[in-house]
Design a protein around this motif. Sequence first.
Motif, PDB file in Angstrom:
ATOM      1  N   PRO A 100      67.930  44.053  30.400  1.00 12.39           N
ATOM      2  CA  PRO A 100      68.495  44.538  31.670  1.00 12.39           C
ATOM      3  C   PRO A 100      67.481  45.338  32.483  1.00 12.39           C
ATOM      4  N   PHE A 101      66.501  45.937  31.794  1.00 13.28           N
ATOM      5  CA  PHE A 101      65.503  46.748  32.494  1.00 13.28           C
ATOM      6  C   PHE A 101      64.457  45.889  33.206  1.00 13.28           C
ATOM      7  N   ALA A 102      64.550  44.556  33.044  1.00 15.14           N
ATOM      8  CA  ALA A 102      63.622  43.668  33.746  1.00 15.14           C
ATOM      9  C   ALA A 102      63.819  43.737  35.256  1.00 15.14           C
ATOM     10  N   LYS A 103      64.985  44.242  35.691  1.00 14.40           N
ATOM     11  CA  LYS A 103      65.230  44.371  37.131  1.00 14.40           C
ATOM     12  C   LYS A 103      64.395  45.490  37.737  1.00 14.40           C
ATOM     13  N   LEU A 104      63.867  46.376  36.890  1.00 17.16           N
ATOM     14  CA  LEU A 104      62.950  47.418  37.362  1.00 17.16           C
ATOM     15  C   LEU A 104      61.548  46.827  37.329  1.00 17.16           C
ATOM     16  N   VAL A 105      61.154  46.218  38.448  1.00 16.02           N
ATOM     17  CA  VAL A 105      59.914  45.452  38.520  1.00 16.02           C
ATOM     18  C   VAL A 105      58.712  46.374  38.625  1.00 16.02           C
ATOM     19  N   GLY A 106      57.715  46.126  37.781  1.00 15.40           N
ATOM     20  CA  GLY A 106      56.487  46.912  37.875  1.00 15.40           C
ATOM     21  C   GLY A 106      55.743  46.950  36.556  1.00 15.40           C
ATOM     22  N   GLU A 107      54.451  47.282  36.639  1.00 11.87           N
ATOM     23  CA  GLU A 107      53.597  47.339  35.454  1.00 11.87           C
ATOM     24  C   GLU A 107      52.921  48.697  35.293  1.00 11.87           C
ATOM     25  N   SER A 108      53.260  49.641  36.156  1.00 12.32           N
ATOM     26  CA  SER A 108      52.600  50.946  36.115  1.00 12.32           C
ATOM     27  C   SER A 108      53.036  51.724  34.884  1.00 12.32           C
ATOM     28  N   GLN A 109      52.161  52.605  34.427  1.00 13.93           N
ATOM     29  CA  GLN A 109      52.454  53.406  33.241  1.00 13.93           C
ATOM     30  C   GLN A 109      53.653  54.323  33.473  1.00 13.93           C
ATOM     31  N   ALA A 110      53.745  54.903  34.689  1.00 15.01           N
ATOM     32  CA  ALA A 110      54.852  55.822  34.995  1.00 15.01           C
ATOM     33  C   ALA A 110      56.199  55.118  34.864  1.00 15.01           C
ATOM     34  N   LEU A 111      56.286  53.880  35.358  1.00 13.34           N
ATOM     35  CA  LEU A 111      57.547  53.136  35.285  1.00 13.34           C
ATOM     36  C   LEU A 111      57.851  52.748  33.843  1.00 13.34           C
ATOM     37  N   HIS A 112      56.852  52.268  33.107  1.00 14.79           N
ATOM     38  CA  HIS A 112      57.083  51.824  31.737  1.00 14.79           C
ATOM     39  C   HIS A 112      57.481  52.980  30.827  1.00 14.79           C
ATOM     40  N   GLN A 113      56.925  54.160  31.079  1.00 16.69           N
ATOM     41  CA  GLN A 113      57.309  55.332  30.294  1.00 16.69           C
ATOM     42  C   GLN A 113      58.772  55.685  30.544  1.00 16.69           C
ATOM     43  N   MET A 114      59.198  55.613  31.818  1.00 18.39           N
ATOM     44  CA  MET A 114      60.594  55.892  32.156  1.00 18.39           C
ATOM     45  C   MET A 114      61.518  54.859  31.507  1.00 18.39           C
ATOM     46  N   ILE A 115      61.112  53.574  31.521  1.00 21.33           N
ATOM     47  CA  ILE A 115      61.937  52.509  30.939  1.00 21.33           C
ATOM     48  C   ILE A 115      62.083  52.700  29.429  1.00 21.33           C
ATOM     49  N   ARG A 116      61.020  53.146  28.760  1.00 20.91           N
ATOM     50  CA  ARG A 116      61.103  53.387  27.317  1.00 20.91           C
ATOM     51  C   ARG A 116      62.143  54.467  27.001  1.00 20.91           C
ATOM     52  N   LEU A 117      62.121  55.537  27.791  1.00 20.47           N
ATOM     53  CA  LEU A 117      63.109  56.604  27.593  1.00 20.47           C
ATOM     54  C   LEU A 117      64.523  56.108  27.892  1.00 20.47           C
ATOM     55  N   ALA A 118      64.667  55.347  28.981  1.00 19.45           N
ATOM     56  CA  ALA A 118      65.986  54.838  29.361  1.00 19.45           C
ATOM     57  C   ALA A 118      66.529  53.886  28.313  1.00 19.45           C
ATOM     58  N   SER A 119      65.661  53.078  27.702  1.00 19.23           N
ATOM     59  CA  SER A 119      66.085  52.136  26.661  1.00 19.23           C
ATOM     60  C   SER A 119      66.649  52.889  25.451  1.00 19.23           C
ATOM     61  N   LYS A 120      65.987  53.982  25.095  1.00 19.61           N
ATOM     62  CA  LYS A 120      66.496  54.802  23.987  1.00 19.61           C
ATOM     63  C   LYS A 120      67.842  55.421  24.359  1.00 19.61           C
ATOM     64  N   THR A 121      67.967  55.835  25.610  1.00 21.04           N
ATOM     65  CA  THR A 121      69.208  56.434  26.099  1.00 21.04           C
ATOM     66  C   THR A 121      70.373  55.455  26.030  1.00 21.04           C
ATOM     67  N   ALA A 122      70.083  54.175  26.294  1.00 21.65           N
ATOM     68  CA  ALA A 122      71.142  53.157  26.350  1.00 21.65           C
ATOM     69  C   ALA A 122      71.873  53.023  25.015  1.00 21.65           C
ATOM     70  N   ASP A 123      71.194  53.304  23.927  1.00 19.09           N
ATOM     71  CA  ASP A 123      71.812  53.160  22.607  1.00 19.09           C
ATOM     72  C   ASP A 123      72.768  54.301  22.267  1.00 19.09           C
ATOM     73  N   THR A 124      72.882  55.271  23.146  1.00 15.34           N
ATOM     74  CA  THR A 124      73.748  56.431  22.895  1.00 15.34           C
ATOM     75  C   THR A 124      74.802  56.538  23.991  1.00 15.34           C
ATOM     76  N   ASP A 125      75.705  57.514  23.835  1.00 15.58           N
ATOM     77  CA  ASP A 125      76.682  57.826  24.875  1.00 15.58           C
ATOM     78  C   ASP A 125      76.329  59.132  25.580  1.00 15.58           C
ATOM     79  N   ALA A 126      75.078  59.582  25.399  1.00  8.87           N
ATOM     80  CA  ALA A 126      74.664  60.865  25.961  1.00  8.87           C
ATOM     81  C   ALA A 126      74.741  60.858  27.483  1.00  8.87           C
TER      82      ALA A 126
END
Length: 453
Positions: free
Chosen positions: A140-166
Amino acid sequence: MNEVFFFEELLQSEDDAITIVDTEKKVIYWNNAAEQTYQITKEQIIDQSITDFFSHDDLMVMKVLRTMKPVKNAYHRPRKDKHVVVNTSPVFNQENTLIGVISIERDVTHIVKLNDNLESTSQELQELKQKMSPSSSGSPFAKLVGESQALHQMIRLASKTADTDATTLILGESGTGKEVCARAIHDASNRKNAPFIPVNCGAIPQALFESELFGYESGSFTGAEKGGKAGKIEMADGGTIFLDEVGELPLDMQVKLLRVLQENRIYRIGDSRGKQIDVRFIAATNQDLEKLMQENKFRSDLFYRLNVIQLTMPPLRDRKKDIELLAETFLKQFALKYQASVPKLPAETMEVLRQYQWPGNIREIRNLMERIIILHEGTTLTSQDVLGFLPVSFSTPPLARTESLPLEKENMEKTSIEQALEICNGNKSKAAKQLGISRVTLYQKIKKYNLSD
């Protein structure tokens, strides 16, 4: 006695419906806006009992005549087809004897219907999306288009967040893709088959906040629908609610939202028992909530409840290497939509796009590529072509070196806003769309730069 004529003209010029009723329920004043709102002429209603035209139970003036207490900024339904925000006050003479009631009603029927249509359409789109791609293997995060380090770091955190109800708070400037991120978190979670309910807190009139978010029971107020109505939070039961522009929430609604977060229980207007709910909360803002807390405009306890997980969407100016990919992606998307060819982007054109600061972020580059596909003629987009689509201020000579970079950016931003307002003849909705920012953000910038309305 010319003051009487001025007063009469003032009341007749007012856009809100104004009604004055005496203690015998007779209508003694009915302005032009009231005629337009209710399609009842002065000749029909003046000196007649107001209960001849409206049901007694649907009249706020009758309540105020009975209680002799004012009603301020209240949501009201005087008729099934009318939604208004009403201010009704008792009027007393010098002896403190009640002589009548004055009611001022703002018609918000159009806003309520638009909101209902938006709610229905959003639900239909969500269901259609699930039907169209039930087994999509892409993230689902493929809709966040980009290859920059700042975006990929945010996506990694968001992916971990998705597995929780936090509870999650997404920060970022307008147009950076906060809602896209929130949807991706929902779609990557075990709630993906349940509703995703987006709520723009900056677009709801203050008087409607409580009924929109929390819903109401049948008979809880005059004009309430039979059977009551679920609020946005209750509609998200089992799924996710996304509170965009959460910094715009009124303080009294912040208290009620905090209670829901603490108890996982929703209380409709008129319901003291409540209903247990299972909802994932994701909030977003482009404002500085810590500053709002210092100004006592945002509750610190609510901030800490929302800020369990914090994600920050990077602005496009910090993602220079993504600009080419985004430009090409949006050009292809809109070329397909409008059945047009995709223009080539030479290196010098890409350099111009990289130099631009993109105050409207992803939304702005998306809107720019759509304009280019619709208006550009030719197979190649030159640097001069793209300068013609960018704000005029960008192609002006650079400021003197003595200017600091933040000040230079602010000057460019101010000039862009001034020019957009001038082109759109002061229409802020059109200007915001042209700039690629939300209307709320535009109002904030106008205030920041002391621009005249």
